[in-house]
Scaffold this active site. Structure first.
Site, mmCIF file in Angstrom:
data_model
loop_
_atom_site.group_PDB
_atom_site.id
_atom_site.type_symbol
_atom_site.label_atom_id
_atom_site.label_comp_id
_atom_site.label_asym_id
_atom_site.label_seq_id
_atom_site.Cartn_x
_atom_site.Cartn_y
_atom_site.Cartn_z
ATOM 1 N N LYS A 216 0.845 -1.189 0.000
ATOM 2 C CA LYS A 216 0.000 0.000 0.000
ATOM 3 C C LYS A 216 0.879 1.236 0.000
ATOM 4 O O LYS A 216 1.765 1.389 0.847
ATOM 5 C CB LYS A 216 -0.904 -0.001 1.232
ATOM 6 C CG LYS A 216 -1.762 1.240 1.341
ATOM 7 C CD LYS A 216 -2.782 1.137 2.445
ATOM 8 C CE LYS A 216 -3.577 2.418 2.563
ATOM 9 N NZ LYS A 216 -4.600 2.348 3.604
ATOM 10 N N GLU A 256 7.373 -6.726 1.014
ATOM 11 C CA GLU A 256 6.169 -6.542 1.840
ATOM 12 C C GLU A 256 5.202 -7.716 1.657
ATOM 13 O O GLU A 256 4.663 -8.256 2.621
ATOM 14 C CB GLU A 256 5.449 -5.232 1.465
ATOM 15 C CG GLU A 256 6.052 -3.978 2.062
ATOM 16 C CD GLU A 256 5.702 -3.807 3.538
ATOM 17 O OE1 GLU A 256 5.077 -4.713 4.125
ATOM 18 O OE2 GLU A 256 6.061 -2.763 4.111
ATOM 19 N N LYS A 271 -2.337 -1.516 -3.716
ATOM 20 C CA LYS A 271 -3.177 -0.318 -3.647
ATOM 21 C C LYS A 271 -2.337 0.935 -3.708
ATOM 22 O O LYS A 271 -1.343 0.995 -2.993
ATOM 23 C CB LYS A 271 -3.951 -0.352 -2.324
ATOM 24 C CG LYS A 271 -4.828 0.843 -2.086
ATOM 25 C CD LYS A 271 -5.431 0.781 -0.718
ATOM 26 C CE LYS A 271 -6.198 2.069 -0.508
ATOM 27 N NZ LYS A 271 -6.410 2.371 0.853
ATOM 28 N N TYR A 336 -15.344 1.142 -6.599
ATOM 29 C CA TYR A 336 -16.603 1.852 -6.346
ATOM 30 C C TYR A 336 -17.539 1.696 -7.540
ATOM 31 O O TYR A 336 -18.725 1.968 -7.438
ATOM 32 C CB TYR A 336 -16.304 3.324 -6.042
ATOM 33 C CG TYR A 336 -15.397 3.439 -4.835
ATOM 34 C CD1 TYR A 336 -15.919 3.291 -3.554
ATOM 35 C CD2 TYR A 336 -14.020 3.599 -4.973
ATOM 36 C CE1 TYR A 336 -15.089 3.332 -2.442
ATOM 37 C CE2 TYR A 336 -13.181 3.635 -3.868
ATOM 38 C CZ TYR A 336 -13.722 3.498 -2.606
ATOM 39 O OH TYR A 336 -12.902 3.503 -1.506
HETATM 40 C C1 PBG Z 1 -7.480 3.435 5.665
HETATM 41 C C2 PBG Z 1 -7.805 3.293 4.234
HETATM 42 C C3 PBG Z 1 -7.619 4.220 3.201
HETATM 43 C C4 PBG Z 1 -8.180 3.655 2.066
HETATM 44 C C5 PBG Z 1 -8.667 2.402 2.412
HETATM 45 N N1 PBG Z 1 -8.422 2.185 3.749
HETATM 46 C C6 PBG Z 1 -7.065 5.593 3.208
HETATM 47 C C7 PBG Z 1 -5.723 5.849 3.702
HETATM 48 O O1 PBG Z 1 -4.902 4.962 3.912
HETATM 49 O O2 PBG Z 1 -5.458 7.040 3.922
HETATM 50 C C8 PBG Z 1 -8.257 4.337 0.725
HETATM 51 C C9 PBG Z 1 -9.348 3.884 -0.172
HETATM 52 C C10 PBG Z 1 -9.613 4.741 -1.343
HETATM 53 O O3 PBG Z 1 -8.983 5.798 -1.577
HETATM 54 O O4 PBG Z 1 -10.523 4.379 -2.099
HETATM 55 N N2 PBG Z 1 -6.241 3.056 6.087
#
Ligand code: PBG
Length: 351
Positions: A216, A256, A271, A336
């Site tokens: 991430k 990771e 992500k 989404y």
């Molecule tokens: C929380 C989280 C985030 C997202 C999913 N879980 C935001 C972040 O890490 O700041 C982002 C999802 C999206 O942008 O659609 N940790």
């Protein structure tokens, strides 16, 4: 010309040398008719590949559109079932639930995350009661609950790792006990997958899966999401660069992912998605794990915004983006656009 000796063909891995060349070979023949294009299509998106992230907010009777994410809503716990039913009716296998916590309930330690009656827990119970066959996925992370918007506990200005992991374990067990099927640690603390696995097992939740946000990145594409859950204003000028990954790295992503697999992750996630298709491909090729892509909020909002200006055809651009995840090697996609895509596929979308 003897194309067999031409070195460019040797650059295509596994490819045999072509038996001919133009004008005998005409690549466009196979593109001439729709039936032929269908026949040779290499990657196919199906509704089975989709996970729909949905938002739960405090209150009653509420279905409120998210300004930065047109077409997406915050549902109160008594109405979120409507979203789950919509997804289930379309054949979408799972939803991921994210909360917008009331400001007054946020504190530096995110203690509302451990309230066994918080709105995530309420939403899990409501969805599982009404639509038992849909998969329910919940984050393990504290950012919706903390007054500073960070995913963990902050001590002397630093997000501390091990103490945060302890809270995440308790949060995960609470969510699992409420009926959540998949815990999805999105916090990027070290060692959290193994610790959460142990905690779930010790609590008799051995069947609950872990989908780790393994790679991430500290991305600018989360902004509409942070708007949706109200963590953006909490975070202010802060960032998450001391735990989320540097967008410039991919070797690090493999480390990771390897660690999370070793710690017991059942599925791994990359992500964001669209700017990280190369990472998805490397992860899939290297580990052969169930690999999930998160088509994040910013990616959704970009297409929505452009199409609202008349600059893009939303449906076509969205379906093209989704199949690109399949091409990159993703097994499933959090998006989404899940319901929109499922509806298009049901109705025989041809592009
Ligand atoms: C929380 C989280 C985030 C997202 C999913 N879980 C935001 C972040 O890490 O700041 C982002 C999802 C999206 O942008 O659609 N940790």
């Amino acid at each position: 010309m003897d194309e067999g000796s031409h070195s460019v063909w040797k650059m295509i891995p596994g490819n045999t040398q072509p038996s001919g060349s133009f004008p005998k070979v005409r690549m466009r023949r196979n593109r001439r008719d729709a039936w032929n294009r269908r026949l040779i299509r290499e990657n196919v998106l199906t509704t089975d590949d989709l996970i729909w992230p949905i938002f739960v907010a405090e209150g009653h009777g509420k279905k409120e559109e998210i300004a930065a994410m047109p077409g997406q809503f915050r549902w109160s716990p008594d109405r979120i079932v409507e979203a789950a039913i919509e997804a289930a009716d379309l054949g979408i296998p799972a939803v991921a639930i994210f909360p917008e916590i009331e400001k007054t309930k946020k504190d530096p330690d995110g203690s509302e995350a451990l309230n066994p009656e918080n709105i995530v827990i309420q939403a899990i119970k409501a969805v599982k009661a009404a639509v038992p066959d849909i998969g329910v996925i919940c984050d393990a992370a504290l950012d919706p609950f903390t007054s500073h918007g960070q995913d963990g506990l902050v001590r002397d200005g630093y997000v501390v790792n091990d103490e945060t992991v302890e809270v995440l374990c308790r949060q995960s067990v609470l969510q699992a006990m409420a009926g959540c099927d998949v815990i999805s640690p999105s916090d990027m603390m070290d060692g959290r997958v193994g610790a959460i696995r142990d905690a779930l097992d010790a609590a008799g939740q051995g069947h609950v899966r872990i989908l780790s946000y393994a790679a991430k990145y500290a991305s600018a594409f989360y902004m509409p999401f942070r708007d949706a859950i109200g963590s953006g204003t909490s975070l202010g000028q802060g960032d998450k660069k001391t735990y989320q990954m540097d967008p410039a790295n991919t070797d690090e992503a493999l480390r990771e992912v390897a660690l999370d697999i070793q710690e017991g992750a059942d599925m791994v996630m990359v992500k964001p998605g669209l700017s990280y298709l190369d990472v998805i491909r490397r992860v899939k090729d290297t580990f052969g794990m169930p690999t999930v892509a998160y088509n994040v909020s910013g990616e959704y909002s970009m297409l929505k915004a452009a199409s609202m200006q008349g600059w893009l055809n939303y449906e076509r651009a969205m379906m093209e983006a989704l199949v690109s995840f399949k091409r990159a090697g993703a097994d499933a996609i959090l998006t989404y656009s899940a319901c929109e895509a499922a509806r298009l596929m049901r109705d025989g979308f041809e592009g």
